[in-house]
Design an enzyme around this catalytic site. Structure first.
Site, short mmCIF file in Angstrom:
data_model
loop_
_atom_site.label_atom_id
_atom_site.label_comp_id
_atom_site.label_asym_id
_atom_site.label_seq_id
_atom_site.Cartn_x
_atom_site.Cartn_y
_atom_site.Cartn_z
N ASN A 120 42.03 51.84 32.41
CA ASN A 120 43.35 51.40 32.88
C ASN A 120 44.45 52.32 32.33
O ASN A 120 45.62 51.96 32.35
CB ASN A 120 43.62 49.96 32.42
CG ASN A 120 42.56 49.01 32.93
OD1 ASN A 120 42.18 49.09 34.09
ND2 ASN A 120 42.08 48.12 32.07
N HIS A 152 43.20 36.15 36.16
CA HIS A 152 42.42 36.73 35.05
C HIS A 152 41.86 35.67 34.10
O HIS A 152 42.47 34.61 33.89
CB HIS A 152 43.34 37.68 34.26
CG HIS A 152 42.59 38.56 33.31
ND1 HIS A 152 42.57 38.32 31.95
CD2 HIS A 152 41.84 39.65 33.52
CE1 HIS A 152 41.85 39.26 31.36
NE2 HIS A 152 41.39 40.08 32.29
N GLU A 209 48.83 37.10 39.48
CA GLU A 209 48.96 38.49 39.03
C GLU A 209 49.73 39.22 40.12
O GLU A 209 49.52 38.94 41.30
CB GLU A 209 47.57 39.13 38.88
CG GLU A 209 46.77 38.55 37.73
CD GLU A 209 45.35 39.11 37.66
OE1 GLU A 209 45.13 40.29 37.95
OE2 GLU A 209 44.45 38.33 37.30
N SER A 243 43.51 42.59 39.17
CA SER A 243 42.79 43.56 38.34
C SER A 243 41.46 44.00 38.92
O SER A 243 40.98 45.09 38.63
CB SER A 243 42.56 42.97 36.95
OG SER A 243 41.76 41.81 37.02
N ASP A 288 51.80 37.84 36.10
CA ASP A 288 51.11 38.76 35.20
C ASP A 288 51.14 40.16 35.84
O ASP A 288 50.50 40.40 36.85
CB ASP A 288 49.67 38.27 35.00
CG ASP A 288 48.88 39.11 34.02
OD1 ASP A 288 49.25 40.26 33.79
OD2 ASP A 288 47.86 38.59 33.50
N HIS A 326 48.61 45.13 35.63
CA HIS A 326 48.18 46.36 36.30
C HIS A 326 49.27 47.02 37.14
O HIS A 326 49.05 48.05 37.75
CB HIS A 326 46.93 46.09 37.14
CG HIS A 326 45.77 45.72 36.28
ND1 HIS A 326 44.92 46.66 35.70
CD2 HIS A 326 45.34 44.51 35.83
CE1 HIS A 326 44.02 46.04 34.96
NE2 HIS A 326 44.25 44.73 35.01
N LYS A 367 47.47 49.20 29.17
CA LYS A 367 47.00 49.80 30.43
C LYS A 367 47.86 51.04 30.70
O LYS A 367 47.75 52.00 29.96
CB LYS A 367 47.00 48.73 31.51
CG LYS A 367 46.12 47.53 31.05
CD LYS A 367 45.94 46.46 32.06
CE LYS A 367 45.37 45.19 31.46
NZ LYS A 367 44.09 45.30 30.80
C1 LIG Z 1 45.55 40.73 34.74
C2 LIG Z 1 45.30 40.84 33.29
N1 LIG Z 1 45.98 40.06 32.45
C3 LIG Z 1 45.78 40.11 31.12
C4 LIG Z 1 44.86 40.97 30.58
C5 LIG Z 1 44.66 40.98 29.10
O1 LIG Z 1 45.38 42.04 28.56
P1 LIG Z 1 44.86 42.78 27.23
O2 LIG Z 1 43.77 43.70 27.69
O3 LIG Z 1 46.05 43.46 26.71
O4 LIG Z 1 44.33 41.72 26.33
C6 LIG Z 1 44.14 41.81 31.41
C7 LIG Z 1 43.14 42.74 30.82
O5 LIG Z 1 42.20 43.15 31.37
C8 LIG Z 1 44.35 41.74 32.80
O6 LIG Z 1 43.66 42.52 33.65
#
Ligand SMILES: Cc1ncc(COP(=O)(O)O)c(C=O)c1O
Length: 376
Positions: free
Chosen positions: A33, A120, A166, A170, A195, A198, A228
């Site tokens: 990422n 997620h 999101e 992801s 969220d 990405h 990321k």
């Molecule tokens: C959409 C989404 N939210 C939250 C996270 C969690 O973030 P972190 O990797 O900083 O713990 C991810 C990680 O893969 C994600 O893809």
């Protein structure tokens, strides 16, 4: 015997092809990422060196509520709030911890969280900690969110509805219908949790994500992760000051945890500055996404997509086998299977980053065609 049931569980996972194991990073990066190739960049290395030279410590030494609150944390939060256009921001050590905190502390008993079916795992973990009722809405189906809230109200729900999505998914790489969801939130007096993990750094004006102007709204909370596109780690929850105050006062993942590294906070501040200083990183990445759409079109990759390109193969074993063959051929591509994605949708998750270039993407397309033929 000690650990027997754990061994049985591992054997079961292996038998069903779902055993997770660690593989070293090797070959051309089509999986990370690190979209803007900032993680190992000289720019962030100098930011770290400069911060160390001015005495910023590596460790915080305690939780934020005790001795661990450092001026670098607060400076980062002020910078982030300004950049994203939110009233306030709060820094967490990871996006996972931030989602635990958001979902555990913001929706209250008597509220309803309507979340996208593909949200997620960290949001699910947070919802398990929280006291609000939860319900899934069909992926990217705005009407399904409205219907779920309507059914809940008709059944006597009187609290606040929370819509959780999101902005860029992801594992599917598609975008949420934010304008429609905002209209629903306004109609139903709902809060909108977005969220941006990405999207941050890659999409939207100035790389500020897809929520854009929504950041200033009193009914919107966003999450921007640092691990990321920003090349560091950590996460910033942005929203009204009341949300920040509530997380500080009530969110156990924030309260009962050592504060993140002040050094990382300092570097993340510089990563945020990169978004304005080096827009060419974003434009180069967008051009590469265009190339990928061209070279991968024959695998069903739709134009107008994003840097996350799923090639759905369906069968778990086939997805893992094709990914392994691509890695042997020098392309670091990972297979993603249930439960990370829904049953029957095992896939290759191809991520386009600035670690790739057009010839590498063309070579990946050719290797994928050969590998899929061989695995047919
Ligand atoms: C959409 C989404 N939210 C939250 C996270 C969690 O973030 P972190 O990797 O900083 O713990 C991810 C990680 O893969 C994600 O893809």
């Amino acid at each position: 015997m000690l650990l027997d049931s754990q061994r049985q569980d591992l054997a079961r996972l292996a038998q069903t092809g779902r055993l997770r194991t660690l593989a070293p990073a090797a070959g051309r990066d089509f999986t990370s990422n690190d979209y803007l190739a900032l993680a190992a960049s000289p720019r962030l290395a100098s930011a770290a060196a400069a911060a160390l030279a001015r005495g910023v410590p590596l460790g915080s030494g305690g939780s934020r509520l005790l001795r661990g609150n450092h001026s670098e944390h607060e400076a980062l939060e002020a910078d982030a709030a300004r950049l994203f256009g939110a009233e306030a921001a709060l820094f967490f050590p990871t996006g996972h911890a931030a989602n635990l905190a958001i979902f555990a502390a913001l929706p209250r008993a008597g509220d309803l969280v309507v979340h996208d079916a593909l949200i997620h795992a960290s949001a699910h973990d947070g919802m398990r900690l929280g006291r609000a009722a939860t319900v899934a809405a069909a992926h990217n189906d705005a009407q399904a969110f409205a219907d779920a809230i309507g059914r809940w109200r008709a059944g006597g729900g009187t609290g606040t509805p929370w819509i959780a999505v999101e902005s860029l998914y992801s594992m599917d790489g598609d975008r949420a219908p934010l304008a429609d969801l905002l209209a629903i939130a306004r109609r139903h007096d709902a809060m909108l949790l977005i969220d941006e993990a990405h999207a941050t750094g890659v999409w939207g004006a100035g790389g500020r994500g897809l929520a854009g102007d929504l950041h200033a709204r009193p009914d919107v909370v966003t999450l921007h992760t640092g691990g990321k596109a920003l090349g560091c780690e950590g996460a910033l929850v942005c929203g009204p000051a009341t949300v920040r105050d509530m997380l500080v006062a009530r969110a156990r993942p924030f309260i009962f945890s050592t504060a993140p590294s002040p050094l990382i906070a300092a570097v993340l501040r510089d990563a945020l500055r990169v978004l304005a200083d080096e827009p060419e990183r974003r434009t180069s990445l967008h051009a590469l996404v265009g190339s990928a759409e061209h070279h991968l079109a024959r695998f069903g990759v739709a134009p107008g997509g994003t840097q996350i390109i799923p090639v759905i193969l369906g069968d778990d074993a086939r997805a893992m086998q094709v990914a392994a063959r691509l890695r042997t051929a020098g392309f670091d591509v990972r297979g993603i299977r249930p439960p990370t994605v829904p049953a029957g949708t095992a896939r290759l998750r191809i991520a386009i980053t600035l670690h790739a270039d057009e010839p590498a993407i063309a070579a990946l397309g050719a290797a994928l065609a050969t590998t899929l033929d061989a695995a047919a």
